[in-house]
Design a protein around this motif. Structure first.
Motif, PDB file in Angstrom:
ATOM      1  N   LYS A   2       0.844  -1.191   0.000  1.00 51.86           N
ATOM      2  CA  LYS A   2       0.000   0.000   0.000  1.00 51.86           C
ATOM      3  C   LYS A   2       0.879   1.242   0.000  1.00 51.86           C
ATOM      4  O   LYS A   2       1.644   1.476   0.942  1.00 51.86           O
ATOM      5  CB  LYS A   2      -0.922  -0.003   1.218  1.00 51.86           C
ATOM      6  N   THR A   4       1.145   5.185   0.071  1.00 53.53           N
ATOM      7  CA  THR A   4       0.412   6.369   0.513  1.00 53.53           C
ATOM      8  C   THR A   4       1.322   7.589   0.484  1.00 53.53           C
ATOM      9  O   THR A   4       2.473   7.529   0.906  1.00 53.53           O
ATOM     10  CB  THR A   4      -0.129   6.160   1.942  1.00 53.53           C
ATOM     11  N   ILE A  38      -2.058  11.700  -8.515  1.00 51.96           N
ATOM     12  CA  ILE A  38      -3.287  10.969  -8.831  1.00 51.96           C
ATOM     13  C   ILE A  38      -3.054   9.978  -9.961  1.00 51.96           C
ATOM     14  O   ILE A  38      -3.542   8.834  -9.923  1.00 51.96           O
ATOM     15  CB  ILE A  38      -4.419  11.957  -9.215  1.00 51.96           C
ATOM     16  N   ASN A  41       1.373   5.624  -9.500  1.00 53.03           N
ATOM     17  CA  ASN A  41       1.042   4.315  -8.928  1.00 53.03           C
ATOM     18  C   ASN A  41       0.708   4.380  -7.442  1.00 53.03           C
ATOM     19  O   ASN A  41       0.562   3.347  -6.793  1.00 53.03           O
ATOM     20  CB  ASN A  41       2.202   3.337  -9.138  1.00 53.03           C
ATOM     21  N   LEU A  42       0.601   5.567  -6.907  1.00 50.14           N
ATOM     22  CA  LEU A  42       0.196   5.720  -5.514  1.00 50.14           C
ATOM     23  C   LEU A  42      -1.242   5.242  -5.323  1.00 50.14           C
ATOM     24  O   LEU A  42      -2.077   5.378  -6.221  1.00 50.14           O
ATOM     25  CB  LEU A  42       0.305   7.182  -5.085  1.00 50.14           C
ATOM     26  N   ASP A  43      -1.521   4.697  -4.146  1.00 48.61           N
ATOM     27  CA  ASP A  43      -2.868   4.230  -3.843  1.00 48.61           C
ATOM     28  C   ASP A  43      -3.716   5.310  -3.183  1.00 48.61           C
ATOM     29  O   ASP A  43      -4.928   5.400  -3.409  1.00 48.61           O
ATOM     30  CB  ASP A  43      -2.806   3.002  -2.928  1.00 48.61           C
ATOM     31  N   ASN A  44      -3.078   6.129  -2.336  1.00 53.04           N
ATOM     32  CA  ASN A  44      -3.781   7.195  -1.629  1.00 53.04           C
ATOM     33  C   ASN A  44      -2.897   8.434  -1.566  1.00 53.04           C
ATOM     34  O   ASN A  44      -1.673   8.319  -1.400  1.00 53.04           O
ATOM     35  CB  ASN A  44      -4.130   6.778  -0.191  1.00 53.04           C
ATOM     36  N   ILE A  45      -3.523   9.603  -1.676  1.00 51.90           N
ATOM     37  CA  ILE A  45      -2.796  10.859  -1.519  1.00 51.90           C
ATOM     38  C   ILE A  45      -3.552  11.721  -0.522  1.00 51.90           C
ATOM     39  O   ILE A  45      -4.749  11.979  -0.695  1.00 51.90           O
ATOM     40  CB  ILE A  45      -2.666  11.626  -2.856  1.00 51.90           C
ATOM     41  N   THR A  65     -12.048  11.256  -8.145  1.00 48.73           N
ATOM     42  CA  THR A  65     -11.051  10.220  -7.856  1.00 48.73           C
ATOM     43  C   THR A  65     -11.128   9.819  -6.386  1.00 48.73           C
ATOM     44  O   THR A  65     -11.190  10.691  -5.507  1.00 48.73           O
ATOM     45  CB  THR A  65      -9.628  10.701  -8.178  1.00 48.73           C
ATOM     46  N   LYS A  67      -8.756   8.494  -4.785  1.00 52.32           N
ATOM     47  CA  LYS A  67      -7.403   8.509  -4.232  1.00 52.32           C
ATOM     48  C   LYS A  67      -7.144   9.660  -3.260  1.00 52.32           C
ATOM     49  O   LYS A  67      -6.315   9.542  -2.358  1.00 52.32           O
ATOM     50  CB  LYS A  67      -6.377   8.614  -5.369  1.00 52.32           C
ATOM     51  N   VAL A  68      -7.805  10.794  -3.470  1.00 47.96           N
ATOM     52  CA  VAL A  68      -7.428  12.034  -2.783  1.00 47.96           C
ATOM     53  C   VAL A  68      -8.305  12.318  -1.563  1.00 47.96           C
ATOM     54  O   VAL A  68      -9.524  12.231  -1.631  1.00 47.96           O
ATOM     55  CB  VAL A  68      -7.497  13.234  -3.751  1.00 47.96           C
TER      56      VAL A  68
END
Length: 385
Positions: A2, A4, A38, A41-45, A65, A67-68
């Motif tokens: 994961k 982040t 965004i 390859n990040l899962d969460n920002i 999205t 993700k953010v």
């Protein structure tokens, strides 16, 4: 694993007031690295800030999205003297260390791309480093305060092509594994990997001059990616493109806008030539919604502030490219898209900064045939394809 990211933002800035929210090429500074994150390859920002305006902006603007997210940063860790590490620790504790890789992204590094972020993540995920960061290889000669050279012999000055140079932190991207971060409580520790970024990413934004330099670098980078092909989509702003920019208000609010009927006919004919029409505006206007419904423009997006990030998502969903897009805009919030698409147009009465960056300056003003002129240009242009 994961992955982040945290983008720490402070409300106050000494050098450039409200720097993180100041518009660079028509977008808030922090949105440059956020959008690249965004599409990485990040899962969460997480945008970690003490600025409630930014939190509201994130919640409203990036709903497209998952993700953010935005989190409130404590006042204690948002002072001039607070370290970035203290903010990272507070953040990690607030999400209960729910990550395998923690990535630190700096809003003051708008030259950062998704490719750079992915390369740093790969250093840990694939090459098994404990942490990693971005650097720049500079070929400048450096000196000590006592007048002695640090990295070369003054009697044997090397040629640039023979000089290895120096690797310097550019402060853009850092990443570390959870276990390493828990042990060291630092952004970097253990076995550290390096990812090189272009030398122009070394410019720090501490003054108005720095700001202008980076803005020009961003515009130049976007323009260099332009490729000419058949135009499949025409994307339009509304105020200052469909209309002359004037709005009539009553006590109840927005009362009227003036639209050119010939523009509507031009768009209808353009659609018959297999060019899809897209409307994107930062305003959330019922009048605009009603007019676009009358014009049968299904792809109408209202209340879009970060037009570039939204257009990136649109391009991704449609499996197309920026080269297949034409864009008509008139003001600073259109600048990034103006610099990015295959062909960009500015009405005759657009702002000067947009005219300077558009590919084609229309002879007609907005609401007086500018859209119709662009439609006819596109139809002729597409004949070659």
């Amino acid at each position: 694993m994961k992955k982040t990211a945290i983008i720490p933002l402070r409300k106050d800035s000494k050098g450039i007031p409200a720097k993180n929210k100041k518009k660079m090429l028509g977008r808030p500074l922090f949105s440059w690295v956020l959008a690249e994150a965004i599409f990485s390859n990040l899962d969460n920002i997480y945008v970690f800030t003490d600025d409630s305006e930014i939190i509201d902006y994130i919640d409203k603007e990036y709903h497209w999205t998952p993700k953010v997210k935005a989190l409130l940063r404590s006042d204690e860790n948002a002072t001039d003297t607070a370290s970035t590490e203290s903010a990272m620790i507070e953040f990690a504790e607030s999400i209960q260390y729910d990550f395998d890789i923690l990535c630190l992204l700096q809003a003051t590094s708008p030259m950062t791309t998704a490719t750079d972020i992915n390369a740093v993540l790969d250093k840990i995920e694939t090459e098994k480093y404990d942490s990693a960061l971005t650097v720049v290889n500079t070929h400048r000669f450096t000196w000590n305060p006592d007048g002695t050279p640090q990295n070369y012999d003054v009697f044997h000055r090397p040629r640039r092509q023979d000089f290895e140079g120096l690797l310097i932190e550019n402060g853009a991207v850092y990443a570390t594994t959870k276990s390493t971060f828990i042990t060291s409580k630092n952004r970097l520790s253990g076995n550290i990997g390096l990812v090189q970024m272009p030398e122009n990413s070394l410019v720090e934004i501490d003054s108005a001059t720095d700001w202008k330099i980076v803005e020009e670098l961003l515009a130049s980078r976007l323009k260099k990616t332009k490729k000419h092909q058949r135009i499949d989509y025409l994307v339009l702003d509304v105020d200052g493109v469909f209309t002359n920019g004037q709005v009539f208000y009553s006590a109840e609010g927005e009362l009227a806008k003036a639209f050119d009927m010939r523009d509507g006919m031009g768009l209808e004919i353009l659609r018959q030539h297999q060019v899809e029409v897209v409307v994107m505006t930062s305003e959330n206007s019922p009048l605009v919604a009603q007019r676009m419904k009358k014009l049968q423009i299904e792809n109408t997006f209202l209340g879009v502030k970060d037009k570039y990030a939204f257009l990136q998502q649109f391009v991704k969903e449609r499996n197309t490219s920026f080269s297949a897009l034409a864009y008509i805009g008139d003001d600073v919030n259109d600048l990034t898209n103006i610099c990015s698409v295959g062909w960009s147009f500015a009405p005759a009465n657009a702002t000067e900064i947009v005219k300077q960056n558009a590919d084609y300056l229309l002879t007609k003003p907005s609401a007086e045939g500018a859209i119709r002129e662009a439609c006819e240009w596109i139809m002729k242009y597409n004949e070659r394809y």
